[in-house]
Enzyme design. Structure first.
Site, mmCIF file in Angstrom:
data_model
loop_
_atom_site.group_PDB
_atom_site.id
_atom_site.type_symbol
_atom_site.label_atom_id
_atom_site.label_comp_id
_atom_site.label_asym_id
_atom_site.label_seq_id
_atom_site.Cartn_x
_atom_site.Cartn_y
_atom_site.Cartn_z
ATOM 1 N N GLU A 1 0.813 -1.232 0.000
ATOM 2 C CA GLU A 1 0.000 0.000 0.000
ATOM 3 C C GLU A 1 0.845 1.279 0.000
ATOM 4 O O GLU A 1 0.411 2.315 -0.508
ATOM 5 C CB GLU A 1 -0.966 0.025 1.186
ATOM 6 C CG GLU A 1 -2.114 -0.964 1.084
ATOM 7 C CD GLU A 1 -1.765 -2.362 1.602
ATOM 8 O OE1 GLU A 1 -0.577 -2.618 1.913
ATOM 9 O OE2 GLU A 1 -2.690 -3.196 1.686
ATOM 10 N N PHE B 1 -11.635 -7.316 14.022
ATOM 11 C CA PHE B 1 -10.582 -7.811 13.142
ATOM 12 C C PHE B 1 -10.238 -6.751 12.085
ATOM 13 O O PHE B 1 -11.122 -6.196 11.444
ATOM 14 C CB PHE B 1 -11.040 -9.108 12.448
ATOM 15 C CG PHE B 1 -10.023 -9.635 11.483
ATOM 16 C CD1 PHE B 1 -8.774 -10.054 11.916
ATOM 17 C CD2 PHE B 1 -10.303 -9.698 10.118
ATOM 18 C CE1 PHE B 1 -7.829 -10.531 11.025
ATOM 19 C CE2 PHE B 1 -9.361 -10.174 9.221
ATOM 20 C CZ PHE B 1 -8.116 -10.595 9.680
ATOM 21 N N GLN B 2 -8.964 -6.445 11.959
ATOM 22 C CA GLN B 2 -8.462 -5.440 11.020
ATOM 23 C C GLN B 2 -9.062 -4.059 11.241
ATOM 24 O O GLN B 2 -9.313 -3.314 10.303
ATOM 25 C CB GLN B 2 -8.675 -5.894 9.566
ATOM 26 C CG GLN B 2 -7.866 -7.154 9.258
ATOM 27 C CD GLN B 2 -7.705 -7.421 7.791
ATOM 28 O OE1 GLN B 2 -8.601 -7.167 7.002
ATOM 29 N NE2 GLN B 2 -6.552 -7.941 7.411
ATOM 30 N N MET C 1 24.308 8.751 2.114
ATOM 31 C CA MET C 1 24.191 10.064 2.746
ATOM 32 C C MET C 1 24.477 9.990 4.243
ATOM 33 O O MET C 1 25.099 10.889 4.801
ATOM 34 C CB MET C 1 22.798 10.657 2.488
ATOM 35 C CG MET C 1 22.654 12.081 2.943
ATOM 36 S SD MET C 1 23.891 13.177 2.216
ATOM 37 C CE MET C 1 22.953 13.921 0.896
HETATM 38 C C1 LIG Z 1 12.409 5.663 5.237
HETATM 39 C C2 LIG Z 1 13.708 6.306 5.564
HETATM 40 N N1 LIG Z 1 14.530 5.712 6.459
HETATM 41 C C3 LIG Z 1 15.708 6.290 6.772
HETATM 42 C C4 LIG Z 1 16.085 7.468 6.197
HETATM 43 C C5 LIG Z 1 17.408 8.109 6.584
HETATM 44 N N2 LIG Z 1 18.301 8.200 5.416
HETATM 45 C C6 LIG Z 1 18.436 9.327 4.690
HETATM 46 S S1 LIG Z 1 19.483 9.162 3.424
HETATM 47 C C7 LIG Z 1 19.801 7.572 3.819
HETATM 48 C C8 LIG Z 1 20.759 6.744 3.012
HETATM 49 C C9 LIG Z 1 20.208 6.392 1.700
HETATM 50 O O1 LIG Z 1 21.031 5.432 1.126
HETATM 51 P P1 LIG Z 1 20.897 5.035 -0.386
HETATM 52 O O2 LIG Z 1 19.474 4.823 -0.721
HETATM 53 O O3 LIG Z 1 21.807 3.907 -0.655
HETATM 54 O O4 LIG Z 1 21.314 6.332 -1.155
HETATM 55 P P2 LIG Z 1 22.720 7.117 -1.256
HETATM 56 O O5 LIG Z 1 22.710 8.146 -0.188
HETATM 57 O O6 LIG Z 1 23.795 6.103 -1.071
HETATM 58 O O7 LIG Z 1 22.657 7.701 -2.604
HETATM 59 C C10 LIG Z 1 19.088 7.194 4.947
HETATM 60 C C11 LIG Z 1 19.170 5.870 5.602
HETATM 61 C C12 LIG Z 1 15.184 8.052 5.296
HETATM 62 N N3 LIG Z 1 15.442 9.230 4.708
HETATM 63 N N4 LIG Z 1 14.022 7.447 4.979
#
Ligand SMILES: Cc1ncc(C[n+]2csc(CCOP(=O)(O)OP(=O)(O)O)c2C)c(N)n1
Lengths: 162, 564
Positions: free
Chosen positions: B49, B111-112, B478
């Site tokens: 979803e 339920f649900q 990041m």
């Molecule tokens: C749902 C969610 N969980 C955690 C984060 C925290 N977060 C921000 S950037 C990032 C790393 C993303 O890694 P990747 O998708 O491999 O992209 P890159 O930065 O390596 O391009 C995380 C964990 C987020 N923004 N969204």
């Protein structure tokens, strides 16, 4: 909480969930509610919420705008800077043994309260007043021993100009 | 005409002009699905979803229409929350329909059962629990009206099962008026005149455009204003595409934490800022006390709560961005061009100097591994800047923002406000539904793509030729970058080397997959991936420890930039 007190009068649709939208807005954004009272107005389907909140000017402005943004909020009125009447209702159960029953009655008279329940050991007073008067009354009753208090939040209306 | 609640739903959607719905069935909405067969509405069966909501969101961002999705009660409904919050933060018009247990069971832990109206209250523009079938038609009408008007946003309608399968008269309501909801569209004319006066006087003006310009379809008016009055333009992440990113003279690039040097310097030096449809997010302003503190700030926004929220504004203008820009243009067009900012040359020269000293840069030539920036830059070249680009979140998102130059609005789909990993791929599916013939590319990280990878099946089933470009740095890049810069390289829990073979994964789903490991393969893989029909994953093994620059540390003044 810092800042001045503000008195907001909020007209809302009388629907389930409206109050939680409003309180949720306050908790979610870290605003402060000091008191809150709600009841239907003369117009069916519309309720008036009287709210006392505290915050510096920009915060209160933001609060008013955020409230206005809620779909179920019809109008937000700020009475703070306007001449208004404001009342809070309190029920006060006070110890009243023979030696101080007369004193309680005297206080009731001075503050124009009503006795709504009495027993050998207590009186219950009803008073509608603003906050200053209420706290003066409570001060006077303190020595007798206050057993219980129930207070509503404040309600307010703007004074009509003559 | 007597209809069931389920029929009223679909009929109402048809009357709203909805042709595409994303969703996932379940007990509480089974009647909807049963009734759907008699209505000419395309339903895209997603695999989760969250995917449905992001797809509806991508559809909305790309097309400018209201996105619609359906989920069942309980777990179906809770799975929508991240998508709803994402749309809410970025003001995306959307209607989310959820099923609910029968009214007689509400509150009984049936339920649900879940109180989805309660759960989504803080992340919807408005929401409804329909307790009475006679209100259903009007509520759906209101939901669309609220979702698309004023500052747009998601609206949720929760419909109990007994409401769905009882019957009532369908009236075909035409117009909606709501006493308590009246957005202000037309700006105050005195304020508009005042702004024109300021534009004429300013020596160092700047336009700061945000998502509001895109949402209000105001980018043409914005471009006219900027060119007419010779004002350089920067944008928030959400504002990319509002002004041509290929305009060499006036375009400054993005502002903020990963903004360009010249944009951040110009903001800090300008004497007039026209902030249009922005909300002064902390990723843009950095330390607010030092943000544009030389400038008179004009703030145009349809939402009064945006004004004075984060930054004190000198001239507030409440109104629709497009209408306000058009009002400004009308006054400016009547002026003698010679009189509008005769002294801009010096300002534009200064901006050019900033650009020349610190342009966006990376060095592919002296590097044996693929630079992620190079992949995005090549993607821009090969697609001639004409693709719809969605992104995941992280470095991939910032590189896409920096190196793909957006020249049109509704071409850039990214989770700006919430920063939702897993957004980009389902959003691309939604955009592809809106524009079957356009090239839609999701620029992804290896971490993010795994958050909604199950939607590969949706893309394959519906023959949606969405292209995924994975910049695989084998890290949650990041976060790793922050750990490198601010946490002494303690790469705690950001290593992603354990990942599926994305090429095989694509094949397992019935899609195509290609991989590039060397810089000289990049172009060929991009070309092949784009030419291959159907959904494609293109995986680029990039320099693992590449960082996004420039960067402003969180909370610092935006001139405090770490440059390459
Ligand atoms: C749902 C969610 N969980 C955690 C984060 C925290 N977060 C921000 S950037 C990032 C790393 C993303 O890694 P990747 O998708 O491999 O992209 P890159 O930065 O390596 O391009 C995380 C964990 C987020 N923004 N969204």
């Amino acid at each position: 909480m810092n800042g001045d007190k503000s008195i907001l009068s909020i007209l809302v649709d009388n629907e389930p969930g409206v109050l939680s939208r409003i309180t949720g807005l306050f908790s979610g954004r870290g605003y402060n509610i000091e008191s809150l009272s709600v009841a239907e107005t003369m117009e069916p389907g519309i309720s008036r919420i009287t709210m006392i909140t505290r915050g510096d000017k920009p915060i209160v402005e933001q609060i008013k705008k955020q409230l206005n943004k809620l779909i179920n909020v019809i109008k937000v009125l700020d009475f703070t800077e306007q001449r208004h009447v404001l009342r809070e209702l309190a029920l006060i159960k006070v110890h009243a043994r023979s030696e101080n029953r007369a004193e309680v009655l005297r206080i009731v008279d001075i503050f124009r309260c009503k006795i709504v329940d009495s027993g050998p050991e207590h009186y219950t007073l009803e008073v509608a007043a603003d906050e200053d008067k209420l706290s003066a009354l409570l001060n006077m009753l303190q020595p007798m021993g206050i057993k219980e208090i129930a207070r509503t939040g404040s309600i307010a209306l703007v004074r009509e100009m003559h | 005409m007597e209809l069931t609640g389920a029929q009223i739903l679909w009929q109402s959607l048809k009357d709203e002009g909805v042709d595409t719905v994303f969703g996932y069935p379940g007990g509480a909405v089974i009647d909807f699905y049963d009734a759907l067969v008699n209505y000419d509405i395309r339903h895209i069966l997603v695999r989760h979803e969250q995917g449905a909501v992001h797809a509806a969101d991508g559809y909305a961002r790309a097309s400018g229409k209201v996105g619609v999705c359906v989920a069942t009660s309980g777990p179906g409904a809770t799975n929508t929350v991240t998508g709803i919050a994402t749309a809410y933060m970025d003001s995306i018009p959307m209607v989310v329909i959820t099923g609910q247990v029968p009214t007689s069971l509400i509150g009984n832990d049936a339920f649900q059962e879940v109180d989805i109206v309660g759960i989504t209250r803080p992340c919807t523009k408005h929401n409804y629990l329909v307790k009475d079938i006679t209100k259903l038609e009007r509520i759906i009408k209101e939901a669309f009206y609220i979702a698309r008007s004023g500052r747009p946003g998601p609206v949720l309608v929760d419909i109990p099962k007994d409401v769905t399968n009882s019957r009532t008269l369908y009236k075909g309501i035409k117009d909606i008026q709501m006493e308590s909801y009246n957005p202000t569209y037309y700006p105050n004319t005195k304020q508009v005149a005042k702004v024109v006066g300021l534009i004429k006087q300013a020596k160092k003006p700047i336009i700061f455009a945000g998502g509001g310009v895109v949402l209000s379809k105001g980018s043409e008016a914005l471009t006219h204003l900027a060119r007419r009055a010779n004002i350089p333009v920067t944008a928030s992440l959400m504002g990319l595409g509002a002004f041509p990113g290929t305009d060499e003279k006036l375009w400054l690039g993005m502002l903020g934490m990963h903004g360009t040097y010249r944009a951040n310097m110009a903001i800090s030096d300008c004497d007039l800022m026209l902030a249009i449809g922005v909300r002064f997010d902390d990723r843009v302003t950095g330390k607010t006390d030092e943000f544009a503190n030389q400038a008179t700030i004009v703030h145009v926004d349809i939402d009064p709560t945006s004004i004075h929220k984060n930054v004190t504004v000198d001239v507030p203008v409440v109104g629709d961005c497009r209408l306000t820009l058009e009002a400004l243009n009308q006054l400016l067009d009547a002026e003698d061009p010679e009189e509008i900012g005769p002294e801009r040359r010096e300002w534009l020269g200064q901006i050019q100097k900033w650009k020349d000293t610190n342009p966006l840069k990376y060095d592919q030539q002296n590097c044996e591994t693929i630079k992620p920036q190079y992949v995005v830059e090549k993607l821009f070249e090969i697609t001639k800047g004409d693709a719809i680009i969605s992104t995941e979140v992280g470095q991939n998102q910032m590189w896409a923002a920096q190196y793909y130059h957006f020249s049109k609005p509704n071409q850039w789909l990214t989770s700006g406000g919430l920063g939702t990993m897993g957004y980009g791929f389902p959003a691309a599916i939604g955009a592809q539904m809106a524009f079957p013939d356009k090239l839609v590319v999701d620029v992804a990280g290896d971490g993010s793509i795994q958050m909604n990878i199950q939607e590969m099946a949706t893309a394959v089933q519906n023959k949606l030729p969405v292209k995924i470009v994975i910049l695989n740095n084998q890290y949650l890049g990041m976060v790793r970058q922050w750990q490198e810069l601010f946490y002494k390289k303690n790469y705690s829990q950001t290593d992603m080397t354990h990942a599926p073979d994305f090429v095989k994964l694509a094949e397992a789903y019935g899609a195509a997959g290609f991989r590039a490991t060397r810089p000289d393969e990049v172009e060929a893989v991009l070309k092949k991936g784009i030419e291959t029909p159907g959904p494609v994953i293109m995986e680029f093994m990039v320099s693992r420890e590449e960082c996004v620059y420039p960067m402003v540390p969180a909370g610092a003044p935006i001139t405090n930039m770490l440059l390459v």
